[in-house]
Design a protein around this motif. Structure first.
Motif: not given
Length: 83
Positions: A20-25
């Motif tokens: 989820s962190f990388f998708k948001e990034l």
């Protein structure tokens, strides 16, 4: 694990906990996010294969031992072949 592939071909493995962190990034950086999932078993079985034509076609009254014996008896030694 999920795989991220950059435009230069470099790939990274990202654990599910960080996904989820990388998708948001990626959204913030305006990167293109492409979700490529592996085909599921239902997808694979839905398509027809050339192997399906032969399913259930083998008919033989011999036992497995008899078939193996016939295969062994059909073999020849290389020394018997004359060219």
């Amino acid at each position: 694990m999920n795989t991220v592939i950059l435009s230069d071909g470099t790939s990274y493995y990202i654990p599910n906990s960080d996904l989820s962190f990388f998708k948001e990034l990626a959204l913030r950086m305006k990167w293109q996010v492409v979700d490529k999932k592996k085909p599921t078993a239902s997808t694979v079985t839905a398509s027809k294969s050339w192997v399906d034509e032969f399913a259930g076609k083998w008919q033989d009254q011999r036992t497995t031992a008899q078939i193996v014996e016939d295969i062994h008896n059909a073999r020849t030694n290389n020394s018997e072949i004359i060219l």
